[in-house]
Motif scaffolding. Structure first.
Motif: not given
Length: 626
Positions: A556-561
């Motif tokens: 999720g954090l990769y996609k948000r970044g």
């Protein structure tokens, strides 16, 4: 004929008539015409044709001018002084030098420094020194300054412009330690000293001011408080301010943070106590930097905007260029998108060029290129600008060295070099760093290592990058507080350290990467939430989640970044995030098709940026692994 006026029917007829007049007679005629205009025109009319009148008078030659009586020579010397001032206003520095020199020649040799010509000689000599500095004529500058400084009958106030010329020249010729020494001499003559008690008073007054600022609820209220401060009328302090602002700049280059803080405290106390001056925009720019050093980005931005607002109140062209550079390179990038700095820095370049401050003009270009690099502008564009400007800057100059290191970094990223991991090529040779022996050597080496870390990051050289990150620690951020280049320092060091921590599980890498992540969190909390490191924080959080085995959180954090970096225009960071996410998916054998998609997206973003060497590497990786 038209009324009372006559004109030639054709320019060629005029040229033919003039060619038949003997040279001596023609010089005398021109002088007579110029003198007639000078006598007949009022101040407003003379100002409109000042160059024409001065040129006519000066064409009289020594035979004509030498026969004039003393009072008439003084009048014509003043005419040349007016012409020189106007030429400086129009950035016509070669013309200004000619007019000032002509004015000096009109003054009697043996009585130039005696009344009634003393004041005129001082003004003409000061302008000559300033113009020589703008034209980078160091010998002429030193000659005119010596002409002034050797006069015992002149006061420190009379000599101040000459001292400032020398101080600026020392900075331009990369002698900051000598400039600092001369600044201290001048300040002592102005009774501006830094005893232990006085420094304590400065710090105490500044602390009280910071407490008062903290209690103000609205930024507009603080801005109004500053803008409506009275004007400083203490002559001694006014002149000291011009030296103190320069001293601040040299302490930044010499990385002397303690002395920098001491000078900022003195300038801030004087400003709030005695009022505003022509140097106030620069003073508040340095004051803003002092907040950035403390990590208070919001207060730094507020004082930065005040510095820019004061430029509208005070007409000081050199201060304008310096203020723009300091605010848009050292202050506002920490609370705004780095791309916002690009246009102001270009404007700063033009302001500096117009007033003959070539050193500051090149610093503005360097700052603009750093903003371009961080914001993801195409590398080819940065290469083109470097090709245009680097040849204009002497290799010995500090800003010239920095720009050449930046240029070679860009060339390596593009792939125009023999070894992508060595800064050796058309722009610069990193072997020069071992030969670098100057007062600003630590400053240059600090930047070199920062650029090298950034290069390793996008070349995938994690082993070398980890070693360099462990060696550097927070040195760049500590020695160059506020520098916009610091915005990419955490990602340059943090990414390889997280990679090493995940591969080796060694505690020293885990601790080092966690420290960098914590610093990034602090930056975001202190006002960089709309700036240039939000997606860096998301990437660090994703890497931390991987260390802790939180797979879904990491995804999720990769996609948000990726989404944030893409929308904000950081194409190189979007590429890096796609690549790191694909590496994560492949290492955990989660979804090879999704990994392929993210590697292909990384290729697209790297191609848009222009990093061809990285594009080729990922293509080979796709072929080999997928």
């Amino acid at each position: 004929r038209a009324g009372r006026h006559y004109r030639w029917t054709h320019d060629r007829i005029m040229d033919l008539a003039i060619s038949n007049v003997p040279d001596d007679a023609l010089c005398a005629l021109r002088f007579e015409v110029g003198s007639t205009l000078f006598n007949a025109l009022n101040e407003v009319e003379l100002e409109e044709v000042i160059f024409t009148v001065a040129n006519l008078v000066n064409s009289g030659g020594r035979s004509v001018l030498g026969s004039l009586e003393g009072s008439r020579r003084l009048q014509l010397a003043r005419l040349n002084l007016l012409a020189a001032r106007r030429a400086v206003e129009q950035s016509a520095f070669n013309s200004a030098a000619r007019y000032a020199n002509a004015g000096v020649e009109l003054l009697p040799n043996r009585r130039r420094w005696k009344d009634p010509s003393k004041e005129l000689m001082l003004e003409l000599s000061s302008i000559s020194a300033e113009v020589a500095g703008s034209l980078s004529r160091r010998r002429d500058l030193e000659r005119w300054c010596e002409e002034i400084l050797c006069r015992n009958e002149l006061t420190i106030y009379d000599k101040l412009r000459a001292y400032i010329c020398l101080i600026d020249s020392m900075g331009k010729n990369d002698c900051p330690d000598q400039a600092v020494d001369l600044c201290r001499v001048v300040l002592e003559n102005l009774d501006c000293v830094f005893t232990k008690n006085q420094v304590g008073r400065d710090e105490e007054a500044l602390s009280e001011r910071l407490e008062a600022i903290a209690k103000i609820e609205h930024d507009d209220e603080y801005m109004q408080l500053v803008i409506y401060l009275p004007l400083m009328d203490d002559r001694e302090k006014l002149q000291s301010m011009t030296i103190l602002t320069r001293l601040c700049g040299y302490f930044m280059i010499l990385q002397d943070k303690q002395s920098f803080a001491m000078i900022v405290s003195r300038m801030a106390r004087w400003t709030f106590h005695y009022g505003l001056s022509l140097e106030s925009p620069v003073v508040f720019a340095y004051y803003a930097i002092s907040f950035i050093i403390r990590g208070d980005f919001a207060a730094g931005a507020l004082n930065g905007w005040i510095a820019l607002s004061l430029l509208e109140e005070f007409s000081n062209r050199k201060a304008k260029a310096r203020t723009i550079f300091l605010v848009w390179y050292y202050v506002l990038p920490w609370s705004r998108h780095i791309r916002d700095s690009e246009r102001p820095l270009i404007a700063g370049y033009h302001f500096a060029t117009d007033c003959g401050d070539t050193r500051m003009s090149f610093f503005c270009i360097f700052g603009k290129l750093i903003a371009d690099l961080i914001s993801g502008r195409p590398l080819r564009q940065i290469d083109d600008v470097c090709r245009a400007f680097v040849p204009q800057i002497a290799q010995s100059e500090l800003v010239g060295t920095l720009m050449r290191i930046l240029w070679q970094t860009v060339l390596n990223l593009i792939g125009q070099c023999e070894d992508v991991n060595k800064l050796v090529g058309e722009g610069w040779n990193e072997l020069e760093i071992a030969l670098e022996e100057s007062p600003h050597s630590p400053y240059v080496k600090n930047h070199f290592k920062a650029f090298k870390s950034y290069l390793y990051l996008f070349n995938g050289e994690h082993k070398r990058s980890v070693d360099l990150a462990m060696e550097r620690q927070d040195q760049f951020l500590e020695d160059n507080p506020g520098s916009a280049l610091g915005l990419i320092d955490l990602i340059s060091r943090g990414m390889p350290l997280f990679d090493a921590a995940q591969r080796t599980k060694k505690k020293r890498y885990i601790n080092a990467s966690n420290k960098i992540r914590k610093t990034c969190k602090t930056w975001l909390q202190n006002g960089n939430g709309v700036g240039s490191v939000v997606h860096h924080g998301m990437l660090f959080d994703a890497e931390k989640a991987i260390l802790e085995g939180k797979v879904e959180d990491a995804k999720g954090l990769y996609k948000r970044g990726i989404a944030f970096a893409s929308r904000a225009g950081f194409v190189q960071d979007a590429a890096l995030l796609h690549e790191r996410y694909a590496t994560f998916l492949l290492s955990r054998k989660i979804n090879s098709e999704e990994a392929r998609y993210h590697l292909e997206r990384a290729i697209i973003f790297y191609q848009e940026w222009g990093a061809q060497s990285r594009v080729q590497f990922i293509k080979q990786r796709v072929s080999a692994q997928l």
